[in-house]
Design a protein around this motif. Structure first.
Motif: not given
Length: 142
Positions: A1-10
């Motif tokens: 999972m090193d190349h999976v993009e993430y977006v942080y949410t709040v």
């Protein structure tokens, strides 16, 4: 999972939720009958006090929507925007709204209804009120 993009949410606060709900008009209502689930896209109107759903019925599908509305104790309505990464879940009981409204106000509150194979004469609307027992919102972190 090193190349999976993430977006942080709040989580959203009450003011953010209110703003997003007031600016939206569509979402998906999830209903259930025992172990059988049913989800339907619907238009909504939120004015800060009540959350109304415009439910259409016609010969073929009207009975299915109403059957699920009658058998669901707690419904979930999800409104979201994938392009700006926010979502709000509204959970609670849903029942026919006991208010009255004229056609001009309906047109102000809701976007135009999209017809598929049915004729205008065959479509009827009922407004339902979703009790906002639980409201949770998330958005992309700044």
């Amino acid at each position: 999972m090193d190349h999976v993009e993430y977006v942080y949410t709040v989580g959203m606060d009450a003011a953010d939720i209110d703003d997003y709900l007031r600016s939206g008009s569509h979402g998906v209502l999830a209903l259930a009958d025992g172990d059988d689930a049913y989800a339907v896209p619907l238009s909504y109107h939120y004015d800060g006090e009540r959350f109304l759903l415009r439910v259409s019925t016609h010969d073929d599908t009207g009975s299915e929507k109403r059957r699920y509305l009658d058998t669901t104790d707690t419904a979930t309505f999800v409104c979201f925007a994938a392009d700006s990464s926010w979502s709000i879940h509204v959970r609670g009981s849903v029942a026919p709204w006991d208010g009255t409204v004229d056609e001009a106000t309906l047109n102000e509150w809701f976007p135009p209804f999209r017809l598929f194979d049915e004729s205008v004469e065959d479509v009827e609307f009922t407004l339902y009120e979703l009790d906002m027992g639980s409201v949770v919102g998330r958005r992309t972190a700044d």
